[in-house]
Design an enzyme around this catalytic site. Structure first.
Site, PDB file in Angstrom:
ATOM      1  N   LYS A   1      30.654  12.090 -10.502  1.00 42.69           N
ATOM      2  CA  LYS A   1      31.144  12.461 -11.693  1.00 42.69           C
ATOM      3  C   LYS A   1      29.892  12.431 -12.988  1.00 42.69           C
ATOM      4  CE  LYS A   1      35.421  12.289 -12.479  1.00 42.69           C
ATOM      5  NZ  LYS A   1      36.535  11.523 -12.701  1.00 42.69           N
TER       6      LYS A   1
ATOM      7  N   ARG B   1      36.624   6.965 -17.565  1.00 46.81           N
ATOM      8  CA  ARG B   1      36.606   7.775 -16.362  1.00 46.81           C
ATOM      9  C   ARG B   1      36.012   7.219 -15.207  1.00 46.81           C
ATOM     10  NH1 ARG B   1      34.502  13.919 -17.666  1.00 46.81           N
ATOM     11  NH2 ARG B   1      36.046  14.481 -15.900  1.00 46.81           N
TER      12      ARG B   1
ATOM     13  N   GLY C   1      42.778   6.071  -5.150  1.00 45.14           N
ATOM     14  CA  GLY C   1      42.927   4.633  -5.508  1.00 45.14           C
ATOM     15  C   GLY C   1      42.101   3.991  -6.370  1.00 45.14           C
TER      16      GLY C   1
ATOM     17  N   MET D   1      40.661   3.998 -10.447  1.00 44.65           N
ATOM     18  CA  MET D   1      41.511   3.972 -11.876  1.00 44.65           C
ATOM     19  C   MET D   1      41.666   5.563 -12.198  1.00 44.65           C
ATOM     20  SD  MET D   1      40.888   2.268 -15.497  1.00 44.65           S
ATOM     21  CE  MET D   1      40.181   3.849 -16.133  1.00 44.65           C
TER      22      MET D   1
ATOM     23  N   ARG E   1      31.759  19.590  -9.381  1.00 44.98           N
ATOM     24  CA  ARG E   1      31.619  18.896  -8.171  1.00 44.98           C
ATOM     25  C   ARG E   1      31.708  20.039  -7.034  1.00 44.98           C
ATOM     26  NH1 ARG E   1      37.062  15.417  -7.551  1.00 44.98           N
ATOM     27  NH2 ARG E   1      38.455  16.910  -7.950  1.00 44.98           N
TER      28      ARG E   1
ATOM     29  N   HIS F   1      49.863  14.332  -3.017  1.00 38.40           N
ATOM     30  CA  HIS F   1      49.159  13.501  -2.177  1.00 38.40           C
ATOM     31  C   HIS F   1      49.107  14.046  -0.646  1.00 38.40           C
ATOM     32  CE1 HIS F   1      48.910   9.874   0.660  1.00 38.40           C
ATOM     33  NE2 HIS F   1      47.847   9.739  -0.135  1.00 38.40           N
TER      34      HIS F   1
ATOM     35  N   ARG G   1      38.666  17.674  37.066  1.00 37.60           N
ATOM     36  CA  ARG G   1      39.252  16.638  37.890  1.00 37.60           C
ATOM     37  C   ARG G   1      40.330  17.050  38.966  1.00 37.60           C
ATOM     38  NH1 ARG G   1      39.761  16.151  32.538  1.00 37.60           N
ATOM     39  NH2 ARG G   1      38.746  14.587  31.261  1.00 37.60           N
TER      40      ARG G   1
ATOM     41  N   ARG H   1      34.600  17.314  40.476  1.00 36.47           N
ATOM     42  CA  ARG H   1      34.654  15.951  40.723  1.00 36.47           C
ATOM     43  C   ARG H   1      35.584  15.746  42.134  1.00 36.47           C
ATOM     44  NH1 ARG H   1      36.132  11.551  36.673  1.00 36.47           N
ATOM     45  NH2 ARG H   1      38.394  12.421  37.144  1.00 36.47           N
TER      46      ARG H   1
ATOM     47  N   GLU I   1      28.464   6.517  35.643  1.00 32.24           N
ATOM     48  CA  GLU I   1      29.465   5.963  34.778  1.00 32.24           C
ATOM     49  C   GLU I   1      29.333   4.466  35.209  1.00 32.24           C
ATOM     50  OE1 GLU I   1      32.986   7.813  35.927  1.00 32.24           O
ATOM     51  OE2 GLU I   1      32.477   8.198  37.930  1.00 32.24           O
TER      52      GLU I   1
ATOM     53  N   SER J   1      25.785  13.547  35.553  1.00 32.65           N
ATOM     54  CA  SER J   1      26.657  13.897  34.456  1.00 32.65           C
ATOM     55  C   SER J   1      27.193  12.378  33.958  1.00 32.65           C
ATOM     56  CB  SER J   1      28.002  14.633  34.995  1.00 32.65           C
ATOM     57  OG  SER J   1      28.844  14.866  33.847  1.00 32.65           O
TER      58      SER J   1
ATOM     59  N   GLY K   1      29.642  10.011  32.640  1.00 42.74           N
ATOM     60  CA  GLY K   1      30.896   9.715  32.308  1.00 42.74           C
ATOM     61  C   GLY K   1      31.092   8.699  31.450  1.00 42.74           C
ATOM     62  N   THR K   2      30.810   8.976  30.238  1.00 44.92           N
ATOM     63  CA  THR K   2      30.645   8.085  29.168  1.00 44.92           C
ATOM     64  C   THR K   2      32.155   7.088  29.275  1.00 44.92           C
ATOM     65  OG1 THR K   2      30.862   9.621  27.640  1.00 44.92           O
ATOM     66  CG2 THR K   2      28.596   8.730  28.072  1.00 44.92           C
ATOM     67  N   ASN K   3      33.136   7.743  29.384  1.00 47.29           N
ATOM     68  CA  ASN K   3      34.504   6.966  29.143  1.00 47.29           C
ATOM     69  C   ASN K   3      34.175   5.583  30.200  1.00 47.29           C
ATOM     70  OD1 ASN K   3      35.165   8.738  27.659  1.00 47.29           O
ATOM     71  ND2 ASN K   3      36.877   9.843  29.022  1.00 47.29           N
ATOM     72  N   ASP K   4      34.184   5.735  31.347  1.00 43.09           N
ATOM     73  CA  ASP K   4      34.105   4.953  32.190  1.00 43.09           C
ATOM     74  C   ASP K   4      32.606   3.847  32.281  1.00 43.09           C
ATOM     75  OD1 ASP K   4      35.987   4.145  34.092  1.00 43.09           O
ATOM     76  OD2 ASP K   4      35.530   6.250  35.108  1.00 43.09           O
TER      77      ASP K   4
ATOM     78  N   CYS L   1      30.100  14.148  30.217  1.00 38.60           N
ATOM     79  CA  CYS L   1      31.428  14.726  30.330  1.00 38.60           C
ATOM     80  C   CYS L   1      32.502  13.748  29.897  1.00 38.60           C
ATOM     81  CB  CYS L   1      31.641  15.129  31.934  1.00 38.60           C
ATOM     82  SG  CYS L   1      31.681  13.810  33.104  1.00 38.60           S
TER      83      CYS L   1
ATOM     84  N   TYR M   1      23.352  19.700  28.669  1.00 36.57           N
ATOM     85  CA  TYR M   1      24.774  19.965  28.052  1.00 36.57           C
ATOM     86  C   TYR M   1      25.531  19.039  27.739  1.00 36.57           C
ATOM     87  CZ  TYR M   1      26.629  19.030  32.626  1.00 36.57           C
ATOM     88  OH  TYR M   1      27.246  18.456  33.821  1.00 36.57           O
TER      89      TYR M   1
HETATM   90  P1  ADP Z   1      39.622  12.994 -11.926  1.00 34.01           P
HETATM   91  O1  ADP Z   1      38.454  12.450 -11.040  1.00 34.01           O
HETATM   92  O2  ADP Z   1      41.027  12.376 -11.616  1.00 34.01           O
HETATM   93  O3  ADP Z   1      39.723  14.435 -12.156  1.00 34.01           O
HETATM   94  P2  ADP Z   1      38.766  13.002 -14.632  1.00 34.01           P
HETATM   95  O4  ADP Z   1      38.388  12.143 -15.536  1.00 34.01           O
HETATM   96  O5  ADP Z   1      37.940  13.970 -14.025  1.00 34.01           O
HETATM   97  O6  ADP Z   1      39.429  12.195 -13.465  1.00 34.01           O
HETATM   98  O7  ADP Z   1      39.902  13.619 -15.109  1.00 34.01           O
HETATM   99  C1  ADP Z   1      41.198  13.438 -15.861  1.00 34.01           C
HETATM  100  C2  ADP Z   1      41.256  14.450 -16.853  1.00 34.01           C
HETATM  101  O8  ADP Z   1      40.815  14.321 -18.013  1.00 34.01           O
HETATM  102  C3  ADP Z   1      40.738  15.936 -16.525  1.00 34.01           C
HETATM  103  O9  ADP Z   1      41.677  16.937 -16.608  1.00 34.01           O
HETATM  104  C4  ADP Z   1      39.511  15.919 -17.423  1.00 34.01           C
HETATM  105  O10 ADP Z   1      39.240  17.171 -17.595  1.00 34.01           O
HETATM  106  C5  ADP Z   1      40.032  15.238 -18.634  1.00 34.01           C
HETATM  107  N1  ADP Z   1      39.000  14.457 -19.499  1.00 34.01           N
HETATM  108  C6  ADP Z   1      38.162  13.692 -19.109  1.00 34.01           C
HETATM  109  N2  ADP Z   1      37.240  13.243 -19.931  1.00 34.01           N
HETATM  110  C7  ADP Z   1      37.711  14.155 -20.963  1.00 34.01           C
HETATM  111  C8  ADP Z   1      37.210  14.243 -22.446  1.00 34.01           C
HETATM  112  N3  ADP Z   1      36.153  13.547 -22.552  1.00 34.01           N
HETATM  113  N4  ADP Z   1      37.658  15.116 -23.310  1.00 34.01           N
HETATM  114  C9  ADP Z   1      38.779  16.056 -22.851  1.00 34.01           C
HETATM  115  N5  ADP Z   1      39.316  15.796 -21.576  1.00 34.01           N
HETATM  116  C10 ADP Z   1      38.784  14.987 -20.687  1.00 34.01           C
HETATM  117 MG    MG Z   2      35.271   8.054  35.697  1.00 33.40          MG
HETATM  118 MG    MG Z   3      38.208  15.284 -12.875  1.00 29.48          MG
END
Ligand code: ADP
Ligand code: MG
Ligand code: MG
Length: 952
Positions: free
Chosen positions: A28, A98, A107, A109, A414, A532, A640, A696, A823, A842, A844-847, A909, A929
């Site tokens: 980021k 951020r 995971g 923040m 990104r 998720h 086989r 084989r 093998e 050939s 036979g990388t398992n064995d 193989c 191959y």
């Molecule tokens: P994530 O990786 O979860 O996308 P971000 O920090 O990119 O985390 O995003 C959280 C949200 O907050 C996004 O919608 C982002 O556009 C918004 N955001 C982050 N920084 C700012 C900022 N300086 N002003 C306004 N919105 C922001």
């Molecule tokens: Mg074998």
């Molecule tokens: Mg974001």
């Protein structure tokens, strides 16, 4: 202490960092710097490096003091640009905090917005903006986010009764909305919000036993600390283990001046992809919300709107832009969330009945208004930036933006995630547009991504005959069928028992990862395309349906209520992840047909033109051979012959053979097997005509053929007309303590030459008969488990003798070769000797892995998981070739073999033949191959092309 500076500034067209510095600034931060330098409007800010994070963790969780001055200086610079000061009561500067590792990962923040807002500074902001509603809205948002992610989650506090502080604050807000009889957050007035903020202070103090920090610098420090701390949070660590990400990466922290999408109707926030991430089509694709902030768009609190007319006409628009976004975790499903889901269900139904506009019709006019229509000027600017970004990064971008009072600001860019089909289309089209080269297009698609195009799908004829029991969002492609499990634990247990499982849950969280991993398909009642479950499934190319709001899952009881019926754990269902439908029972699945995809054909054509390594398949049946051939296999690297013996009818003859006392009796028994074998070989050689087929000879331990219970023993004794006692004694004699190292492989053919003789005869008679019919059959006989050249020579003599006999008898001449599997370590070590007899090798990388490590393939389950968990081994050596050990033996075998017989044809193989990393290795050491299962063939073709490009 490190040499690099701890804080990198960006703002007003100039930045200390750039896009190449992802290791130090995180993805980021590096891209915010890059965009700034490109002249794109980005609010100013600074990035604290990943090295500081590592230092923080090293010293036990203390922010290094030397940072203070740098942060203060950066805050002053930011303030100068935007005309404000951090903590200034008259013109307060607010910031976002951020997290940002090298690549986005769950995971970490979650972002905290509006940091710096306090009881004091808010008065200044109200005076300046004359917009108390906006300021108080920002304040209640800060409190919700901060209390949740900084004060609770980052501190590792497990909420009592599962209800965290955020849920409590949300409940308070919902109650207020109900009292005011409004449905939308934006309908709460300034006065409402002021009361809410006061209530929040009390709830936070009561829930967490600590007051909410009403001081800007304390807020900022707490948030930075929480980002660093989150690197070692439970979820983050679990994710890194699964994905193999090193702990040493660390995360950066981005502190950035706020821009506000929630000041009123001339403000907005949104997310977009520069191309459609689900199809790859070159259209700008996204979602937005007026008068909103941050994550509102993807949180499902309000229904987001399509960015432009193109997106509005897309079936499933409204939440489709969320597809592929690497969100850090799904928010709690709210009522509104389900509304979103339902809207999409309607749109999916519309799409199915042929109306592309089903979605738009189902949605209220107001909710479907696009940014293109509502704010044409800002939209035009966004389109311009889309072009700048694509031509700069040469790839599809996933962007975040905010419009404050009509002015557009970019907050993130990104490389956008995409599914397999989209990856292929984008790569091919971008090469066509001249944005990237063909070689780059080949590199662009991760070989594993092709998997999605190779997915099985439900037989549409069978599907047309049944009614779905539920509908949801199509979150992961293909079809899947299996037994229901409602918890990750149950899914794992059932999978261990060899069942294919459909994991059915209300929603999933990172704690469910292991169960999702083993599941054939995933189905959730809640959640949208950014939930998720959807993200994880898409990442793995797994069949998945989310937001099936019509089902009720009782995870405790293990029941699923759908379509007026209750299904229990263990009942079978079928999921269509491409359409978003669910069916009772199991529906037949069809093999995939990637060849119908023109972009795929084009890309694979390019790949085939650059690769040197050939790709063959492992196939034992004509149907598999045909499937592999359709996927581009250039021969069979391993057939086989075991199953040809284990077949119900045939095994009887095999058992007769084994317990026979004389060679004559053995021959008689084997003569019964000959016609079966001949027919099998004819089928396979014909399916592969014109291409080599490596066959084989019999490999498994002898005693496996006489694994009989008392009843079966009695029956066999009757057939053989020998006393049960005598048979039982013979069987006992065959028992081995260590069958994997016992009477198997070429040892069978050496002690029972009649077996090899019969197999050779079956192969050559099949070949002669096909050749008579002008079918170009090309057999290669492969002798397994050879350790000494004398073993091979013994078997070769039999094969050549029989070949001559068949030639004489049939009058047909045919080509064939005799080679061996390498093998066991001794074969690799003495490869020069063996190559004097063998016409091909050939590996036979398992064995070979089994015998090099001394790990029994069948017993690794008892310790390998712990080995991986504790990093005693970096990866499962049966999946990814151990280059250091096994690989050295392979290299030695290649070198010695070719020294003795120049031009010796060599392949591999084992399971590794389809593993992209192992394919790269095979390319590098000069194999001819690789051979892999039919469904891995296209993956190996692409991996081989990438290996060849890497070599240049
Ligand atoms: P994530 O990786 O979860 O996308 P971000 O920090 O990119 O985390 O995003 C959280 C949200 O907050 C996004 O919608 C982002 O556009 C918004 N955001 C982050 N920084 C700012 C900022 N300086 N002003 C306004 N919105 C922001
Ligand atoms: Mg074998
Ligand atoms: Mg974001």
């Amino acid at each position: 202490m490190t040499d690099t500076k701890p804080v990198y500034f960006f703002g007003e067209g100039r930045a200390d960092g750039n896009a190449k510095m992802k290791d130090l600034l995180g993805g980021k931060g590096a891209n915010l710097a890059e965009m700034t330098s490109l002249g794109i409007p980005v609010p100013p800010g600074f990035t604290i490096t990943t090295e500081v994070c590592n230092e923080y963790l090293r010293v036990g969780g203390v922010i290094p003091a030397r940072l203070d001055a740098d942060i203060e200086e950066a805050l002053v610079r930011m303030g100068r640009i935007v005309g404000a000061g951090f903590g200034d009561p008259v013109r307060p500067l607010l910031v976002s905090v951020r997290s940002g590792a090298r690549s986005s990962m769950p995971g970490m923040m979650e972002t905290v917005l509006n940091v710096g807002l306090t009881t004091k500074t808010r008065e200044g902001l109200i005076a300046r903006t004359q917009n108390p509603r906006f300021v108080l809205d920002a304040h209640r948002r800060l409190m919700m986010m901060y209390a949740d992610v900084v004060m609770e989650k980052a501190q590792g506090i497990e909420p009592e009764e599962g209800e965290g502080v955020r849920a409590r604050l949300e409940r308070e807000m919902t109650a207020l909305k109900k009292k005011r009889r409004v449905t939308d957050d934006t309908e709460l007035t300034a006065a409402d919000l002021e009361k809410l903020v006061a209530a929040f202070h009390a709830i936070i103090r009561k829930t967490l036993g600590k007051p909410f920090p009403d001081d800007p610098r304390e807020q900022l420090r707490g948030a930075i600390d929480a980002v660093f701390r989150s690197w070692n949070g439970k979820r983050a660590v679990a994710y890194r283990r699964i994905e193999g990400i090193p702990d040493a990466w660390g995360t950066a922290v981005n502190v950035q001046a706020m821009v506000f999408g929630n000041t009123g109707d001339r403000s907005a926030t949104g997310v977009a992809f520069t191309r459609n991430p689900a199809t790859g089509e070159n259209v700008f694709y996204g979602e937005w919300l007026p008068n909103a902030q941050g994550e509102d768009v993807v949180a499902g609190i309000r229904t987001p709107r399509p960015l432009n007319r193109a997106a509005a006409e897309e079936p499933g628009a409204g939440s489709g832009a969320g597809a592929g976004r690497g969100k850090k975790g799904a928010r709690k499903a709210t009522v509104a969330h389900r509304v979103v889901a339902r809207g999409l269900v309607a749109s999916a139904a519309g799409a199915m009945t042929g109306s592309r506009f089903g979605a738009a019709a189902a949605r209220a006019d107001e909710a479907s208004s696009t940014l293109e229509d509502s704010m044409p000027q800002a939209y035009g600017e966004l389109v311009r930036i889309r072009g700048v970004l694509e031509s700069h990064f040469h790839d599809m971008q996933d962007i975040e933006f905010t419009i404050e009072d009509g002015v557009l600001w970019m907050l993130q860019t990104r490389t956008g995630k995409r599914n397999g089909a989209a990856a292929v289309r984008m790569a091919v089209e971008m090469a066509g547009e001249g944005l990237i080269s063909r070689d780059e297009a080949i590199r662009r698609v991760r070989p594993e991504q092709l998997d999605e195009l190779l997915h099985r799908r439900i037989d549409p004829k069978a599907e047309a005959r049944v009614k779905p029991i539920a509908r949801g969002l199509p979150a992961g492609p293909g079809g899947g069928t299996g037994v229901i499990a409602t918890t990750a634990e149950r899914a794992e247990a059932l999978a261990k028992k060899g069942k294919t499982v459909v994991l059915v849950r209300n929603e999933t969280s990172p704690e469910d990862i292991h169960g999702m991993h083993v599941a054939e398909a995933i189905l959730t009642a809640k959640g949208g395309m950014t939930s998720h479950a959807a993200l994880v499934a898409r990442g793995w190319g797994k069949c998945c349906v989310v937001g099936a709001s019509g089902i009720e899952v009782d995870e405790r009881r293990g029941t699923v209520r759908a379509g007026g019926r209750t299904y229990k754990e263990g009942d079978t269902i079928t999921v269509n992840g491409t359409r978003g439908t669910v069916y009772a029972g199991s529906l037949p699945l069809l093999p995939a047909d990637p060849e119908s995809n023109a972009h795929y054909r084009e890309l694979m054509g390019w790949a085939d033109a650059v690769r040197r390594l050939r790709v063959r398949t492992n196939a034992d049946r004509p149907e598999d051979a045909a499937q592999a051939r359709a996927f581009g296999a250039e021969g069979i690297g391993l057939t086989r012959t075991e199953h040809m013996f284990f077949d119900e009818k045939r095994i009887q003859a095999m058992r007769e053979m084994i317990v026979a006392e004389t060679a004559g009796a053995r021959r008689k028994a084997l003569a019964k097997l000959l016609p079966y074998q001949r027919r099998d070989f004819e089928g396979i050689l014909k399916a592969m005509q014109g291409l080599p087929v490596t066959i084989r000879f019999l490999d498994p331990p002898l005693h496996e053929f006489v694994n009989l219970d008392a009843k079966q023993t009695a029956r066999l004794a009757r057939v053989l007309r020998i006393p049960v006692r005598q048979l039982a004694a013979r069987i006992a004699q065959l028992h081995e303590l260590n069958p994997m190292l016992g009477h198997r492989g070429c040892r069978l053919g050496i002690t029972y030459p009649e077996i090899s003789e019969m197999q050779a005869r079956a192969v050559f008679e099949a070949t002669a008969s096909l050749r008579k019919k002008k079918v170009d059959a090309i057999p290669e006989i492969m002798i397994p488990l050879v350790g000494t050249v004398t073993e091979l020579a013994d078997q070769e003599a039999i094969v050549r003798r029989v070949a001559e006999e068949v030639r004489r008898k049939t009058g047909v001449d045919f080509p064939y070769t005799v080679g061996t599997m390498i093998e066991v370590p001794r074969a690799a070590i003495t490869a020069d000797k063996i190559a004097q007899v063998a016409e091909f090798f050939s590996f036979g990388t398992n064995d070979l892995t089994q015998t090099t490590y001394g790990f029994s393939r069948d017993d690794v389950g008892s310790f390998l998981p712990e080995y991986l968990e504790r990093r005693i081994l970096p990866a499962d050596p049966f999946q990814t070739l151990d280059r250091e050990g096994v690989g050295t033996l392979v290299e030695m075998g290649v070198r010695k073999g070719r020294a003795a017989r120049p031009g010796l044809k060599i392949g591999i193989c084992g399971e590794h033949g389809g593993d992209p990393a192992s394919v790269r290795f095979c390319h590098r050491i000069g194999l001819d191959y690789v051979s892999c299962s039919p469904f891995r063939v296209p993956i190996a073709r692409l991996a081989a092309a990438q290996a060849a490009l890497e070599d240049r």
